[in-house]
Design a protein around this motif. Structure first.
Motif, PDB file in Angstrom:
ATOM      1  N   ARG A 113      -2.955   4.875   4.156  1.00 36.89           N
ATOM      2  CA  ARG A 113      -2.239   5.469   3.034  1.00 36.89           C
ATOM      3  C   ARG A 113      -0.819   4.898   2.909  1.00 36.89           C
ATOM      4  NH1 ARG A 113      -0.364  11.435   1.376  1.00 36.89           N
ATOM      5  NH2 ARG A 113       0.807  11.207   3.290  1.00 36.89           N
ATOM      6  N   LEU A 135      -5.339   4.261  -3.271  1.00 37.04           N
ATOM      7  CA  LEU A 135      -4.428   5.263  -2.712  1.00 37.04           C
ATOM      8  C   LEU A 135      -4.842   6.685  -3.095  1.00 37.04           C
ATOM      9  CD1 LEU A 135      -1.767   5.761  -1.169  1.00 37.04           C
ATOM     10  CD2 LEU A 135      -0.550   5.429  -3.322  1.00 37.04           C
ATOM     11  N   ARG A 139      -5.985   9.654  -0.120  1.00 34.16           N
ATOM     12  CA  ARG A 139      -5.337  10.957   0.077  1.00 34.16           C
ATOM     13  C   ARG A 139      -6.338  11.984   0.612  1.00 34.16           C
ATOM     14  NH1 ARG A 139      -4.274  15.626  -3.615  1.00 34.16           N
ATOM     15  NH2 ARG A 139      -5.899  14.661  -4.853  1.00 34.16           N
ATOM     16  N   GLU A 143      -6.352  13.793   4.515  1.00 34.82           N
ATOM     17  CA  GLU A 143      -6.311  15.258   4.638  1.00 34.82           C
ATOM     18  C   GLU A 143      -7.470  15.754   5.493  1.00 34.82           C
ATOM     19  OE1 GLU A 143      -4.256  16.322   0.313  1.00 34.82           O
ATOM     20  OE2 GLU A 143      -6.321  16.906   0.687  1.00 34.82           O
ATOM     21  N   GLN A 206       4.149  10.953  11.360  1.00 37.90           N
ATOM     22  CA  GLN A 206       3.080  11.772  10.790  1.00 37.90           C
ATOM     23  C   GLN A 206       2.038  12.105  11.856  1.00 37.90           C
ATOM     24  OE1 GLN A 206       1.645  10.019   7.131  1.00 37.90           O
ATOM     25  NE2 GLN A 206       3.656  10.070   6.207  1.00 37.90           N
TER      26      GLN A 206
ATOM     27  N   GLN B 131       0.083  12.275  -6.643  1.00 37.45           N
ATOM     28  CA  GLN B 131       0.049  11.985  -5.213  1.00 37.45           C
ATOM     29  C   GLN B 131       0.639  10.641  -4.822  1.00 37.45           C
ATOM     30  OE1 GLN B 131      -2.306  11.373  -7.530  1.00 37.45           O
ATOM     31  NE2 GLN B 131      -4.146  12.069  -6.532  1.00 37.45           N
ATOM     32  N   THR B 132       0.998   9.833  -5.798  1.00 34.32           N
ATOM     33  CA  THR B 132       1.494   8.516  -5.421  1.00 34.32           C
ATOM     34  C   THR B 132       2.964   8.548  -5.020  1.00 34.32           C
ATOM     35  OG1 THR B 132       1.878   8.091  -7.734  1.00 34.32           O
ATOM     36  CG2 THR B 132      -0.110   7.125  -6.784  1.00 34.32           C
ATOM     37  N   VAL B 133       3.625   9.654  -5.286  1.00 35.87           N
ATOM     38  CA  VAL B 133       5.063   9.678  -5.062  1.00 35.87           C
ATOM     39  C   VAL B 133       5.429   9.948  -3.597  1.00 35.87           C
ATOM     40  CG1 VAL B 133       7.241  10.684  -5.799  1.00 35.87           C
ATOM     41  CG2 VAL B 133       5.364  10.491  -7.413  1.00 35.87           C
ATOM     42  N   ASP B 134       4.870  11.000  -3.045  1.00 32.85           N
ATOM     43  CA  ASP B 134       5.297  11.434  -1.721  1.00 32.85           C
ATOM     44  C   ASP B 134       4.243  11.136  -0.664  1.00 32.85           C
ATOM     45  OD1 ASP B 134       6.464  12.611   0.418  1.00 32.85           O
ATOM     46  OD2 ASP B 134       6.238  14.671  -0.289  1.00 32.85           O
ATOM     47  N   VAL B 135       4.453  10.074   0.105  1.00 35.29           N
ATOM     48  CA  VAL B 135       3.504   9.794   1.180  1.00 35.29           C
ATOM     49  C   VAL B 135       4.060  10.264   2.525  1.00 35.29           C
ATOM     50  CG1 VAL B 135       2.219   7.895   0.150  1.00 35.29           C
ATOM     51  CG2 VAL B 135       4.331   7.421   1.369  1.00 35.29           C
ATOM     52  N   SER B 136       5.162  10.992   2.488  1.00 36.37           N
ATOM     53  CA  SER B 136       5.735  11.443   3.746  1.00 36.37           C
ATOM     54  C   SER B 136       5.002  12.693   4.240  1.00 36.37           C
ATOM     55  CB  SER B 136       7.225  11.727   3.585  1.00 36.37           C
ATOM     56  OG  SER B 136       7.402  12.786   2.672  1.00 36.37           O
ATOM     57  N   ARG B 137       4.326  13.370   3.327  1.00 32.47           N
ATOM     58  CA  ARG B 137       3.567  14.560   3.722  1.00 32.47           C
ATOM     59  C   ARG B 137       2.101  14.197   3.854  1.00 32.47           C
ATOM     60  NH1 ARG B 137       5.570  19.509   3.200  1.00 32.47           N
ATOM     61  NH2 ARG B 137       3.449  20.267   2.974  1.00 32.47           N
ATOM     62  N   LEU B 138       1.465  14.744   4.864  1.00 27.59           N
ATOM     63  CA  LEU B 138       0.057  14.436   5.078  1.00 27.59           C
ATOM     64  C   LEU B 138      -0.867  15.438   4.433  1.00 27.59           C
ATOM     65  CD1 LEU B 138      -0.764  13.261   8.674  1.00 27.59           C
ATOM     66  CD2 LEU B 138      -0.740  11.998   6.537  1.00 27.59           C
ATOM     67  N   ARG B 139      -0.516  16.711   4.546  1.00 28.08           N
ATOM     68  CA  ARG B 139      -1.482  17.740   4.193  1.00 28.08           C
ATOM     69  C   ARG B 139      -1.092  18.460   2.915  1.00 28.08           C
ATOM     70  NH1 ARG B 139      -2.459  21.453   8.811  1.00 28.08           N
ATOM     71  NH2 ARG B 139      -4.641  21.424   8.182  1.00 28.08           N
ATOM     72  N   ARG B 140      -2.082  19.104   2.339  1.00 33.11           N
ATOM     73  CA  ARG B 140      -1.855  19.844   1.098  1.00 33.11           C
ATOM     74  C   ARG B 140      -0.849  20.962   1.334  1.00 33.11           C
ATOM     75  NH1 ARG B 140      -7.871  21.521   0.484  1.00 33.11           N
ATOM     76  NH2 ARG B 140      -7.640  21.374   2.729  1.00 33.11           N
TER      77      ARG B 140
END
Ligand SMILES: [Zn+2]
Lengths: 256, 186
Positions: A113, A135, A139, A143, A206, B131-140
């Motif tokens: 990702r 991408l 996602r 998850e 992460q 979803q393309t903006v923030d890849v710093s977070r993994l989970r919903r």
């Protein structure tokens, strides 16, 4: 190598990792621990296979710029030998038990990702649009992998032990994702590829947040395996390709 | 001057802007009758994958944006479009694939969302997450409430993020106890 030859090689690295992992996930068909997981693994594999096709198709077009002809996606996937594959060693690791499969997927997905996000801003329009499309799919992969790492890590004593053993066992195959060789560097400078080493820090951040939620310990070993990008593979890839390629090898040009 | 035969045998002279527009409208109508191979209650036009129809030097060019990279239906859909164009009497055409911008469930027509629900598939939310903006977070960050397409209850539970096709997730209703598919926002 000129720029086009480097780009061709770079595209094969991405496509080969997607394809080999898709093939590994396909081995789970009919063997998943529950029906939902059987379906989920196949779906993730299907996404990766579709992405591999997009990358191979572009690689074949790039190949026409420096070779007599460009190979089609089937030729690239099914008629090259192990030493010509450029995939990460991580993805050719055998499925093992379910924790092994999840650990491999988790390491790959988190990296994938971050990598695709960088490529989605590539100066090469085609690279950018394939990455942007992939991408969105990845996602969901990441998850799901993270959910499973937590579920198994923070589960029973047995699932915890197996999950910890799996992340430890596969750790030495993760270093390769952040290696930057001459091809990576040339394409990064050209604004086409991404700086592999720059992904190491966010990947680790992460990873450690999920592992800590899963009550698992982040491995610390510093020695890493390497070779996939240069075509130096473990014997496992040969077995995988033998199964994946036998039909086209035995009956060249066979079609459905 | 490019000439193209359309359904009914009428010759359309593609040099006249209004006639070109009529011909294009007629092709849109034709394609709107092609059902999605996996979810036959909605058409490929309502699904939002037919992005453009235009004439290029007398050749009809249909632009399709696939849903998911690995969607096995993409090739079937392209073949269905070609079959429909041949049935209209068109001889010069091509179907081209466009990846950018990537397909999103935001392109699914509003009327089609209701038909999905009637078919037993919970439709995707109005707006897909960026979803393309923030890849710093993994989970919903949060899980949206999905109403059961059968009884309307909001007491539903995700069984698996992945369902019978790449675009769907599996859910279960805690009130009527029926499992159902949810068309994932994408
Ligand atoms: Zn219900």
């Amino acid at each position: 190598m000129n720029r086009d030859e480097q780009l061709f090689d770079y595209l094969l690295r991405i496509a080969d990792s997607d394809l080999v992992l898709a093939q590994r996930l396909g081995e789970w068909v009919g063997h998943g621990p529950v029906l939902e997981e059987d379906i989920a693994l196949t779906n993730v594999g299907l996404d990766l296979l579709g992405q591999a096709r997009l990358w191979y198709a572009y690689a074949g077009e790039v190949e026409t710029r420096f070779a007599a002809r460009g190979r089609c996606e089937d030729e690239l996937a099914l008629l090259r030998d192990a030493s010509e594959f450029r995939n990460l060693l991580l993805v050719e690791r055998p499925n093992g038990n379910y924790a092994d499969t999840i650990a491999r997927q988790f390491y790959f997905d988190v990296w994938h990702r971050l990598f695709l996000f960088q490529l989605s801003r590539s100066g090469d329009a085609r690279v950018g649009e394939i990455a942007a499309k992939a991408l969105k799919e990845v996602r969901y992969h990441v998850e799901r992998s993270a959910d499973w790492v937590i579920r198994l890590g923070d589960g029973t004593d047995e699932s915890h032990a197996k999950m910890q053993a799996a992340v430890d066992e596969l750790w030495m195959y993760t270093g390769e994702m952040f290696e930057s060789d001459a091809t990576d560097q040339a394409l990064t400078i050209a604004g086409i590829g991404c700086d592999a080493s720059a992904l190491a820090h966010p990947w680790r951040e992460q990873l450690s947040s999920i592992l800590s939620e899963a009550t698992l310990t982040l491995p610390t070993g510093a020695w890493m395996q390497s070779g996939g990008k240069r075509g130096v593979h473990t014997e496992q890839l040969g077995h995988l390709l033998a199964e994946m390629q036998w039909l086209q090898r035995a009956y060249p040009g066979a079609q459905w | 001057m490019a000439a193209t035969r359309l359904s009914g045998g009428a010759m359309v002279i593609a040099a006249q802007p209004r006639q070109v527009q009529n011909a294009i409208d007629s092709i849109w109508t034709t394609l709107a009758a092609i059902p999605d191979p996996e979810i036959p209650v909605i058409s490929i036009v309502e699904l939002g994958i037919v992005r453009d129809i235009e004439f290029d030097n007398g050749e009809v060019v249909v632009t399709v944006t696939p849903t998911y990279s690995g969607c096995p239906a993409t090739e079937v859909i392209a073949a269905e479009i070609e079959r429909a164009l041949v049935a209209c009497g068109l001889e010069r055409f091509r179907v081209q694939i466009r990846l950018h911008p990537a397909w999103t469930t935001d392109w699914i027509a509003p009327a089609a969302r209701e038909r999905l629900r009637a078919f037993g598939i919970a439709p995707p939310g109005e707006r897909a997450p960026q979803q393309t903006v923030d890849v710093s977070r993994l989970r919903r960050s949060s899980i949206a409430t999905i109403a059961c397409p059968r009884c309307g209850s909001s007491r539903t539970r995700e069984l698996s993020r992945f369902g019978s096709t790449p675009c769907k997730a599996q859910y279960r209703c805690e009130d009527c106890l029926e499992p159902f598919d949810y068309f994932k926002p994408h």
